[in-house]
Motif scaffolding. Structure first.
Motif, PDB file in Angstrom:
ATOM      1  N   ALA A 191      88.328 104.361 -87.961  1.00 42.47           N
ATOM      2  CA  ALA A 191      88.396 103.109 -88.705  1.00 42.47           C
ATOM      3  C   ALA A 191      89.593 102.318 -88.224  1.00 42.47           C
ATOM      4  O   ALA A 191      90.560 102.883 -87.728  1.00 42.47           O
ATOM      5  N   PRO A 192      89.556 100.983 -88.337  1.00 41.82           N
ATOM      6  CA  PRO A 192      90.740 100.195 -88.001  1.00 41.82           C
ATOM      7  C   PRO A 192      91.931 100.682 -88.802  1.00 41.82           C
ATOM      8  O   PRO A 192      91.809 101.077 -89.960  1.00 41.82           O
ATOM      9  N   ASP A 193      93.101 100.638 -88.186  1.00 42.48           N
ATOM     10  CA  ASP A 193      94.295 101.178 -88.823  1.00 42.48           C
ATOM     11  C   ASP A 193      94.562 100.553 -90.177  1.00 42.48           C
ATOM     12  O   ASP A 193      95.016 101.210 -91.097  1.00 42.48           O
ATOM     13  N   SER A 194      94.309  99.271 -90.314  1.00 40.38           N
ATOM     14  CA  SER A 194      94.602  98.593 -91.567  1.00 40.38           C
ATOM     15  C   SER A 194      93.710  99.076 -92.698  1.00 40.38           C
ATOM     16  O   SER A 194      94.013  98.870 -93.869  1.00 40.38           O
ATOM     17  N   LEU A 195      92.586  99.739 -92.359  1.00 41.04           N
ATOM     18  CA  LEU A 195      91.717 100.281 -93.395  1.00 41.04           C
ATOM     19  C   LEU A 195      92.097 101.708 -93.747  1.00 41.04           C
ATOM     20  O   LEU A 195      91.706 102.218 -94.794  1.00 41.04           O
ATOM     21  N   LYS A 196      92.861 102.376 -92.888  1.00 39.55           N
ATOM     22  CA  LYS A 196      93.188 103.765 -93.113  1.00 39.55           C
ATOM     23  C   LYS A 196      94.479 103.940 -93.897  1.00 39.55           C
ATOM     24  O   LYS A 196      94.761 105.019 -94.376  1.00 39.55           O
ATOM     25  N   GLN A 197      95.305 102.895 -94.002  1.00 40.59           N
ATOM     26  CA  GLN A 197      96.600 103.048 -94.630  1.00 40.59           C
ATOM     27  C   GLN A 197      97.052 101.734 -95.214  1.00 40.59           C
ATOM     28  O   GLN A 197      96.315 100.766 -95.263  1.00 40.59           O
ATOM     29  N   GLY A 198      98.284 101.700 -95.690  1.00 41.77           N
ATOM     30  CA  GLY A 198      98.814 100.515 -96.333  1.00 41.77           C
ATOM     31  C   GLY A 198      99.109  99.404 -95.357  1.00 41.77           C
ATOM     32  O   GLY A 198      98.782  99.473 -94.171  1.00 41.77           O
ATOM     33  N   PRO A 199      99.758  98.344 -95.845  1.00 36.58           N
ATOM     34  CA  PRO A 199     100.006  97.181 -95.009  1.00 36.58           C
ATOM     35  C   PRO A 199     100.801  97.474 -93.741  1.00 36.58           C
ATOM     36  O   PRO A 199     100.560  96.871 -92.705  1.00 36.58           O
ATOM     37  N   LEU A 200     101.765  98.396 -93.810  1.00 40.78           N
ATOM     38  CA  LEU A 200     102.547  98.736 -92.634  1.00 40.78           C
ATOM     39  C   LEU A 200     102.467 100.235 -92.357  1.00 40.78           C
ATOM     40  O   LEU A 200     102.301 101.047 -93.261  1.00 40.78           O
ATOM     41  N   ARG A 201     102.613 100.594 -91.092  1.00 40.08           N
ATOM     42  CA  ARG A 201     102.533 102.001 -90.711  1.00 40.08           C
ATOM     43  C   ARG A 201     103.742 102.803 -91.198  1.00 40.08           C
ATOM     44  O   ARG A 201     103.600 103.920 -91.698  1.00 40.08           O
ATOM     45  N   TYR A 202     104.921 102.256 -91.012  1.00 41.21           N
ATOM     46  CA  TYR A 202     106.129 103.070 -91.198  1.00 41.21           C
ATOM     47  C   TYR A 202     107.069 102.557 -92.280  1.00 41.21           C
ATOM     48  O   TYR A 202     108.036 103.226 -92.588  1.00 41.21           O
ATOM     49  N   SER A 203     106.838 101.401 -92.823  1.00 40.80           N
ATOM     50  CA  SER A 203     107.724 100.835 -93.832  1.00 40.80           C
ATOM     51  C   SER A 203     106.938 100.377 -95.044  1.00 40.80           C
ATOM     52  O   SER A 203     105.798  99.928 -94.922  1.00 40.80           O
ATOM     53  N   ALA A 204     107.568 100.462 -96.192  1.00 41.20           N
ATOM     54  CA  ALA A 204     106.976  99.877 -97.393  1.00 41.20           C
ATOM     55  C   ALA A 204     107.155  98.374 -97.344  1.00 41.20           C
ATOM     56  O   ALA A 204     108.095  97.857 -96.738  1.00 41.20           O
ATOM     57  N   VAL A 205     106.221  97.661 -97.948  1.00 45.40           N
ATOM     58  CA  VAL A 205     106.323  96.198 -98.024  1.00 45.40           C
ATOM     59  C   VAL A 205     106.949  95.836 -99.359  1.00 45.40           C
ATOM     60  O   VAL A 205     106.387  96.122-100.418  1.00 45.40           O
ATOM     61  N   PRO A 206     108.138  95.214 -99.343  1.00 46.97           N
ATOM     62  CA  PRO A 206     108.781  94.865-100.613  1.00 46.97           C
ATOM     63  C   PRO A 206     108.015  93.764-101.344  1.00 46.97           C
ATOM     64  O   PRO A 206     107.392  92.900-100.732  1.00 46.97           O
ATOM     65  N   SER A 207     108.059  93.825-102.648  1.00 44.42           N
ATOM     66  CA  SER A 207     107.409  92.780-103.450  1.00 44.42           C
ATOM     67  C   SER A 207     108.167  91.476-103.290  1.00 44.42           C
ATOM     68  O   SER A 207     109.399  91.448-103.252  1.00 44.42           O
TER      69      SER A 207
END
Length: 331
Positions: free
Chosen positions: A313-329
């Motif tokens: 699956a495309p990477d963006s469908l397998k995990q959150g918005p970023l691979r290695y960092s959390a996205v701050p609100s």
């Protein structure tokens, strides 16, 4: 329907349906109209030009991840604009097969990306050792993933620089780099000890060199692809069995020097292994398929095995918005 508050937008393979005037009439109607967007993929948008890219960057000033792979009209000017606008926030940039972009010309722009963690320049033929050396010297400390598949001019010198400057590297794709020798993975084992995702496909590495890498760094590996590394044989099997207890996915397709016994040794000892790919391994028989003792591993690529569920699956469908960092609100 896309909301102004969505974080991820994936428009892969939109092809000719996403020219600049469509972007300007929809997503990029005005500056900052997509304030929450952090991840955007326009892979394959073959009518996207620098003008359209500038508009979308203006509309989404908080982008952390941008996939511009196969956007064949983009030039160095677009990347320069991107770095000037997103230099303090962008963490992932994918420029695969953007052949109108000259790597050495965009190097100053890439060095402005202060927090870049992922760089993918697969398929750009003019990526050279000098580019890699300069980039990792200045940005290697934050780099977590680099994709160099098909950058045919690269030599062992690039891997030496990566090993010296990228101590936190987690993933690297070295597929189709025919100028690399065994020294390349020796450098990688010496300096990048945290790699858990490694692709060495279609290279001429020796069985002894691959085995030595696994002996040194195999404990951290979760995904390993040795697809069409033709010399892989018993030494590699022994090292995998002994040192790869955390391995989840292994691709040994077209590695025809691996016997039933060698494959059995791997599968019986790599108890975390979930997927083993064996496309093209015509030497494998039912003695291995029915004789190994690992009930959780799924073997695909052999005759009559199911493969649909294993299509990536495309990477963006397998995990959150970023691979290695959390996205701050943002709110």
């Amino acid at each position: 329907m896309f909301s102004l508050w969505n974080q991820v937008l994936q428009l892969d393979q939109c092809g000719r349906s996403m020219p600049d005037y469509i972007l300007l009439a929809t997503l990029a109607r005005c500056p900052n109209n997509l304030p929450a967007l952090t991840t955007l993929s326009l892979k394959g948008a073959c009518r996207l030009s620098d003008t359209g890219l500038k508009a979308i960057i203006s509309a989404a000033p908080n982008l952390r991840s941008m996939n511009l792979s196969q956007c064949s009209l983009l030039t160095c000017d677009g990347v320069i604009c991107l770095s000037n606008s997103l230099g303090s926030v962008l963490r992932e940039l994918y420029l695969d097969n953007c052949e109108a972009i000259e790597p050495m010309f965009i190097l100053p722009a890439l060095l402005k990306l202060e927090h870049l963690e992922v760089l993918s320049v697969a398929g750009i033929p003019t990526v050279c050792d000098a580019f890699i050396k300069e980039f990792v010297t200045h940005r290697g400390q934050s780099l977590r993933e680099i994709v160099l598949k098909g950058c045919m001019e690269l030599t062992d010198c690039s891997l030496k620089e990566i090993s010296l400057n990228c101590p936190g590297l987690r993933a690297i794709d070295l597929s189709d780099l025919l100028k690399l020798t065994d020294s390349a993975i020796g450098h990688l084992a010496t300096g990048c000890r945290a790699v858990d995702y490694l692709k060495l496909c279609r290279n001429a590495f020796s069985d002894e060199a691959v085995a030595a890498y696994v002996e040194t760094s195999g404990d951290s590996l979760k995904e390993l692809s040795l697809n069409s590394v033709n010399k892989v044989s018993h030494n590699t099997a022994m090292s995998l069995a002994k040192c790869s207890k955390n391995l989840i996915s292994l691709d040994l397709s077209w590695c025809r020097n691996l016997t039933n016994e060698a494959l059995g040794l791997i599968v019986d000892n790599c108890l975390s292994l979930e997927v083993l790919k064996l496309f093209g391994c015509t030497q494998v028989t039912s003695a291995f398929l029915d004789g190994h003792s690992n009930p959780q591993v799924q073997i695909i690529g052999m005759k009559m095995t199911h493969i649909v569920q294993h299509i990536e699956a495309p990477d963006s469908l397998k995990q959150g918005p970023l691979r290695y960092s959390a996205v701050p609100s943002l709110f």
